[in-house]
Design an enzyme around this catalytic site. Structure first.
Site, PDB file in Angstrom:
ATOM      1  N   LYS A  45       8.556   3.951  13.476  1.00 31.69           N
ATOM      2  CA  LYS A  45       7.901   4.138  13.226  1.00 31.69           C
ATOM      3  C   LYS A  45       6.818   3.386  14.404  1.00 31.69           C
ATOM      4  CE  LYS A  45       8.638   2.581   8.429  1.00 31.69           C
ATOM      5  NZ  LYS A  45       8.123   1.750   7.091  1.00 31.69           N
ATOM      6  N   ARG A  54      17.073  -0.132   7.511  1.00 30.15           N
ATOM      7  CA  ARG A  54      17.078   0.543   6.605  1.00 30.15           C
ATOM      8  C   ARG A  54      16.420   1.322   8.389  1.00 30.15           C
ATOM      9  NH1 ARG A  54      13.350   5.339   5.722  1.00 30.15           N
ATOM     10  NH2 ARG A  54      14.310   6.494   3.844  1.00 30.15           N
TER      11      ARG A  54
END
Length: 296
Positions: free
Chosen positions: A228, A262
């Site tokens: 991210k 995840r």
């Protein structure tokens, strides 16, 4: 060898099996525009091949998503999302892979579970589709509810907090209450703080520094940090720097009691969570969560 969660367990030389450690969800985006791997697995054959690779390299679940939730992404039609994910879910489940469905739509969740998915992962926490909570309650599947304030197209405008940790915990508490009021069993709910969703880089780091505050809600916690933008200081998306940073976060999240992480690079995080479990005084908490959530 099968662990007590019904998941394929590694040889003991590789450390604790599923059920005594943090689980790993492998990201499988069947999209043209996801921020990191969009377009790589658009065909059913390519997606299934990659899903099998994720499982082979240590994913406890393969998380199939057909709609990008990157910053600025627009919604796609329901029919298009269904067409992208259902053949992939069906083939992976048929091959014995434990599949989760990454969707904000109740219709997609229901169809994917019918095709073999065993968990619903909703980045909107049920807010994008008012029918989701009742749908999940009826399906009886485990449900990941993410902290979410607005659609991807304008979520950056909703990153204003007085105290991000306090407010995220409070908003997740409200979501938990709404979900249980709709009939979702509390023991089936996993909470995700939504790193990067309506949060600046520093706000995402603040949440990671205070994961213990999330555990006070009494629910299993999923951490999704992989590649991210708040990791940009470590390098470009898909580069080794962000991958190494993701692996470090997987280790730390697992050591702090996360139920699951995840990630895109499954192999590295599969090792990381086993290292965290091997070093823990006790892996009982993670084992209890695994049995409680997956109910196998």
């Amino acid at each position: 060898m099968i662990g007590h969660c019904g998941l394929a367990a590694p040889d003991s030389a590789f450390g604790p099996a599923a059920g005594s450690r943090c689980l790993v969800l492998g990201v499988l985006n069947v999209t043209p525009d996801s921020f990191s791997d969009g377009g790589r697995h658009r065909s059913v054959a390519a997606a299934v091949h990659h899903g099998l690779e994720l499982a082979a390299t240590g994913a406890d679940l393969v998380d199939v998503g057909g709609e990008s939730t990157r910053p600025g992404a627009a919604r796609i039609p329901l029919a298009e999302e269904l067409a992208r994910v259902l053949p992939v879910v069906r083939e992976l489940a048929g091959a014995g892979v434990r599949v989760s469905i990454d969707t904000m739509r109740s219709a997609v969740a229901a169809a994917a579970v019918d095709a073999g998915a065993v968990l619903v992962n909703d980045v909107s926490g049920g807010r994008a589709d008012p029918a989701m909570a009742r749908c999940v309650a009826e399906l009886g599947t485990p449900y990941v509810a993410t902290h979410w304030r607005a659609p991807s197209a304008d979520m950056a405008a909703h990153s204003h907090y007085g105290d991000v940790v306090t407010e995220v915990v409070a908003e997740l508490r409200d979501r938990l209450a709404a979900l249980t009021a709709a009939g979702v069993r509390p023991e089936r709910i996993v909470l995700d703080p939504g790193l990067g969703f309506a949060k600046t880089a520093e706000q995402s780091w603040q949440i990671l520094r205070h994961l213990d505050a999330l555990h006070e809600l009494g629910q299993p916690v999923l951490v999704g940090a992989s590649r991210k933008s708040f990791l940009a200081a470590f390098g470009p998306s898909g580069g080794p720097g962000r991958e190494h940073a993701t692996t470090a976060i997987s280790t730390l999240a697992a050591a702090r009691g996360a139920f699951a992480v995840r990630v895109h690079d499954v192999a590295a995080s599969a090792v990381a969570v086993r290292v965290a479990a091997a070093l823990a005084v006790s892996g009982a908490a993670a084992g209890d969560l695994c049995g409680r959530i997956l109910d196998v």
